[in-house]
Write a protein that holds these residues in place. Structure first.
Motif, PDB file in Angstrom:
ATOM      1  N   SER A  97      13.844  58.714  56.319  1.00 35.31           N
ATOM      2  CA  SER A  97      14.753  57.957  55.516  1.00 35.31           C
ATOM      3  C   SER A  97      14.459  56.644  55.665  1.00 35.31           C
ATOM      4  O   SER A  97      14.917  56.167  56.763  1.00 35.31           O
ATOM      5  CB  SER A  97      16.004  58.563  55.694  1.00 35.31           C
ATOM      6  OG  SER A  97      16.796  57.368  54.940  1.00 35.31           O
ATOM      7  N   GLN A  98      14.059  55.674  54.752  1.00 34.68           N
ATOM      8  CA  GLN A  98      13.672  54.483  54.939  1.00 34.68           C
ATOM      9  C   GLN A  98      15.044  53.771  55.200  1.00 34.68           C
ATOM     10  O   GLN A  98      15.151  52.842  56.028  1.00 34.68           O
ATOM     11  CB  GLN A  98      13.036  53.734  53.823  1.00 34.68           C
ATOM     12  CG  GLN A  98      11.623  54.216  53.701  1.00 34.68           C
ATOM     13  CD  GLN A  98      10.878  53.054  52.668  1.00 34.68           C
ATOM     14  OE1 GLN A  98      11.373  52.617  51.653  1.00 34.68           O
ATOM     15  NE2 GLN A  98       9.627  52.872  53.031  1.00 34.68           N
ATOM     16  N   ILE A  99      15.951  54.319  54.420  1.00 35.11           N
ATOM     17  CA  ILE A  99      17.316  53.562  54.600  1.00 35.11           C
ATOM     18  C   ILE A  99      17.843  53.880  55.991  1.00 35.11           C
ATOM     19  O   ILE A  99      18.610  52.941  56.738  1.00 35.11           O
ATOM     20  CB  ILE A  99      18.270  54.029  53.549  1.00 35.11           C
ATOM     21  CG1 ILE A  99      17.838  53.470  52.267  1.00 35.11           C
ATOM     22  CG2 ILE A  99      19.597  53.665  53.814  1.00 35.11           C
ATOM     23  CD1 ILE A  99      18.818  53.893  50.903  1.00 35.11           C
ATOM     24  N   ALA A 100      17.791  55.223  56.439  1.00 32.33           N
ATOM     25  CA  ALA A 100      18.038  55.231  57.843  1.00 32.33           C
ATOM     26  C   ALA A 100      17.584  54.477  58.851  1.00 32.33           C
ATOM     27  O   ALA A 100      18.119  54.143  59.908  1.00 32.33           O
ATOM     28  CB  ALA A 100      18.128  57.005  58.176  1.00 32.33           C
TER      29      ALA A 100
ATOM     30  N   GLU B   8      26.381  58.490  58.658  1.00 31.70           N
ATOM     31  CA  GLU B   8      25.088  58.054  58.424  1.00 31.70           C
ATOM     32  C   GLU B   8      24.687  58.385  56.755  1.00 31.70           C
ATOM     33  O   GLU B   8      24.462  57.582  56.134  1.00 31.70           O
ATOM     34  CB  GLU B   8      24.122  58.745  59.156  1.00 31.70           C
ATOM     35  CG  GLU B   8      22.770  58.125  59.047  1.00 31.70           C
ATOM     36  CD  GLU B   8      21.565  58.583  60.174  1.00 31.70           C
ATOM     37  OE1 GLU B   8      20.695  57.857  60.404  1.00 31.70           O
ATOM     38  OE2 GLU B   8      21.731  60.107  60.624  1.00 31.70           O
ATOM     39  N   CYS B   9      25.359  59.416  56.523  1.00 31.47           N
ATOM     40  CA  CYS B   9      25.038  59.637  54.837  1.00 31.47           C
ATOM     41  C   CYS B   9      25.789  58.756  54.044  1.00 31.47           C
ATOM     42  O   CYS B   9      25.170  58.414  52.972  1.00 31.47           O
ATOM     43  CB  CYS B   9      25.435  61.157  54.507  1.00 31.47           C
ATOM     44  SG  CYS B   9      24.151  62.236  55.352  1.00 31.47           S
ATOM     45  N   GLY B  10      26.929  58.495  54.654  1.00 33.15           N
ATOM     46  CA  GLY B  10      27.967  57.565  53.884  1.00 33.15           C
ATOM     47  C   GLY B  10      27.059  56.196  53.723  1.00 33.15           C
ATOM     48  O   GLY B  10      27.107  55.702  52.499  1.00 33.15           O
ATOM     49  N   ASP B  16      21.934  52.990  48.621  1.00 33.71           N
ATOM     50  CA  ASP B  16      21.422  53.643  47.804  1.00 33.71           C
ATOM     51  C   ASP B  16      22.140  52.851  46.309  1.00 33.71           C
ATOM     52  O   ASP B  16      21.357  52.492  45.460  1.00 33.71           O
ATOM     53  CB  ASP B  16      21.413  55.118  47.643  1.00 33.71           C
ATOM     54  CG  ASP B  16      20.510  55.728  46.330  1.00 33.71           C
ATOM     55  OD1 ASP B  16      21.374  55.699  45.435  1.00 33.71           O
ATOM     56  OD2 ASP B  16      19.480  56.024  46.519  1.00 33.71           O
ATOM     57  N   ILE B  17      23.355  53.226  46.329  1.00 29.26           N
ATOM     58  CA  ILE B  17      24.163  52.616  45.052  1.00 29.26           C
ATOM     59  C   ILE B  17      23.789  51.100  44.921  1.00 29.26           C
ATOM     60  O   ILE B  17      23.446  50.668  43.587  1.00 29.26           O
ATOM     61  CB  ILE B  17      25.612  52.828  45.235  1.00 29.26           C
ATOM     62  CG1 ILE B  17      25.734  54.431  45.343  1.00 29.26           C
ATOM     63  CG2 ILE B  17      26.588  52.132  44.244  1.00 29.26           C
ATOM     64  CD1 ILE B  17      27.280  54.876  45.862  1.00 29.26           C
ATOM     65  N   CYS B  18      23.848  50.466  46.132  1.00 27.98           N
ATOM     66  CA  CYS B  18      23.589  48.900  45.846  1.00 27.98           C
ATOM     67  C   CYS B  18      22.237  48.635  45.326  1.00 27.98           C
ATOM     68  O   CYS B  18      22.308  47.804  44.414  1.00 27.98           O
ATOM     69  CB  CYS B  18      23.704  48.493  47.396  1.00 27.98           C
ATOM     70  SG  CYS B  18      23.100  46.734  47.547  1.00 27.98           S
ATOM     71  N   ALA B  33      18.982  63.170  44.995  1.00 29.72           N
ATOM     72  CA  ALA B  33      17.463  63.630  44.856  1.00 29.72           C
ATOM     73  C   ALA B  33      16.583  62.368  45.688  1.00 29.72           C
ATOM     74  O   ALA B  33      15.956  62.795  46.272  1.00 29.72           O
ATOM     75  CB  ALA B  33      17.330  63.609  43.393  1.00 29.72           C
ATOM     76  N   ARG B  34      17.084  61.311  45.454  1.00 28.76           N
ATOM     77  CA  ARG B  34      16.630  60.163  46.207  1.00 28.76           C
ATOM     78  C   ARG B  34      16.618  60.436  47.728  1.00 28.76           C
ATOM     79  O   ARG B  34      15.730  60.004  48.427  1.00 28.76           O
ATOM     80  CB  ARG B  34      17.225  58.696  45.707  1.00 28.76           C
ATOM     81  CG  ARG B  34      16.451  58.246  44.273  1.00 28.76           C
ATOM     82  CD  ARG B  34      16.858  56.836  44.313  1.00 28.76           C
ATOM     83  NE  ARG B  34      18.289  56.698  43.741  1.00 28.76           N
ATOM     84  CZ  ARG B  34      18.825  56.529  42.712  1.00 28.76           C
ATOM     85  NH1 ARG B  34      18.094  56.477  41.646  1.00 28.76           N
ATOM     86  NH2 ARG B  34      20.184  56.391  42.714  1.00 28.76           N
ATOM     87  N   GLN B  35      17.684  60.542  48.082  1.00 27.10           N
ATOM     88  CA  GLN B  35      17.869  60.537  49.665  1.00 27.10           C
ATOM     89  C   GLN B  35      17.913  61.799  50.386  1.00 27.10           C
ATOM     90  O   GLN B  35      18.112  61.950  51.634  1.00 27.10           O
ATOM     91  CB  GLN B  35      19.374  59.833  49.905  1.00 27.10           C
ATOM     92  CG  GLN B  35      19.362  58.383  49.350  1.00 27.10           C
ATOM     93  CD  GLN B  35      18.400  57.469  49.770  1.00 27.10           C
ATOM     94  OE1 GLN B  35      17.890  57.614  51.010  1.00 27.10           O
ATOM     95  NE2 GLN B  35      18.050  56.627  48.816  1.00 27.10           N
ATOM     96  N   ASN B  36      17.802  62.695  49.508  1.00 28.61           N
ATOM     97  CA  ASN B  36      17.695  64.255  50.230  1.00 28.61           C
ATOM     98  C   ASN B  36      18.789  64.610  50.799  1.00 28.61           C
ATOM     99  O   ASN B  36      18.623  64.986  52.039  1.00 28.61           O
ATOM    100  CB  ASN B  36      16.217  64.261  51.020  1.00 28.61           C
ATOM    101  CG  ASN B  36      15.625  65.464  50.977  1.00 28.61           C
ATOM    102  OD1 ASN B  36      15.355  66.064  49.803  1.00 28.61           O
ATOM    103  ND2 ASN B  36      14.795  66.057  51.917  1.00 28.61           N
TER     104      ASN B  36
END
Lengths: 143, 143
Positions: A97-100, B8-10, B16-18, B33-36
């Motif tokens: 996860s790039q975001i992670a 972490e998921c939060g 992602d929303i941003c 879908a995007r973040q699995n």
DNA sequence: CTGTATTCCTACTGTTTTAATAAGTATAGC
DNA sequence: GCTATACTTATTAAAACAGTAGGAATACAG
């Protein structure tokens, strides 16, 4: 932050040993009585501190524990690492996860690094000294 | 340090929303879908972020989520507090222990204060920017 | 050489927390 | 009224945590 009972009891035990070992060893029973922690629980914690070379044990009758080195040479990081490697370790869970990864760089890594540095800078001696100060504020009265 | 999957998921969801809300809302399905991340799991996390006034929801068809304010005004402390109050809260367990009090003063209090300050200083914008930087380093190739 | 006080080791158990799933309700656009 | 969405509550499976239990090893005292 969330700290396990094991880590807290471990530090308390070490401070107790530091204070009460006058050229001799301190037993589990002593610590248990003074600090109000189950002896059986301590029997599980202290061997871990011995394996981490923070305390040394003497077996048999008249046995017990002493610190392996002066209290000012034992850092709280030593202790925390010995009892719970997750406290000062890495924390990201998601992979791929790039975001992670970005969160890890901006947040977790820096937080972890700080905690490591800070706990490296505090020693058992500091706790014992703070304790002595507090005791001085609340003096004992003798009859 | 130990961080829960929920936190972490939060944070991932918010980033992602941003990134993906272009004058419109972002749905759980999109994020999933995007973040699995399981949609059902997100359905449990996002309402908590709404209650903390970090996101706003639009119900019904064409519904979804948007941030309630600019990303630079949402701190990671806001998010972490909303999802897991133990991360930045107090930590001593033992009561009636002078040693525990001393440890708290020398160690836990200072560590907690730092974590609060630091997480207060990092915003969603910082994560999004870091992400953009990383993406620039690894450019996409178009045919 | 036996008894006793101690550390040491391993396993066990009950509780709590975590992570995730499931099922169904409410809402609103078309 | 159909559909796509958020919302709510309950449930489950697994893991971590806190503490307990039983007994083995060790060494000193007499």
């Amino acid at each position: 932050m969330r700290i396990s009972s094991k880590v807290e009891c471990g530090i308390i035990s070490l401070v107790d040993i530091c204070i009460y070992s006058n050229n001799s060893v301190v037993t589990v029973i002593n610590i248990s009585a003074r600090q109000n922690i189950s002896a059986k629980y301590l029997e599980q914690i202290l061997p871990q501190l011995r394996q981490a070379d923070i305390i040394r044990s003497v077996k048999g009758s008249h046995g017990g524990y002493v610190l392996t080195r002066p209290a000012e040479k034992i850092t709280l990081r030593d202790v925390i690492d010995a009892l719970d490697s997750t406290v000062l370790g890495e924390c990201s869970i998601r992979e791929d996860s790039q975001i992670a990864d970005a969160i890890s760089e901006c947040l977790w890594s820096k937080m972890t690094a700080y905690l490591q540095d800070f706990t490296d800078s505090v020693t058992l001696r500091d706790i014992a000294d703070k304790l002595a100060d507090t005791a001085a504020d609340q003096p004992m009265y003798y009859i």
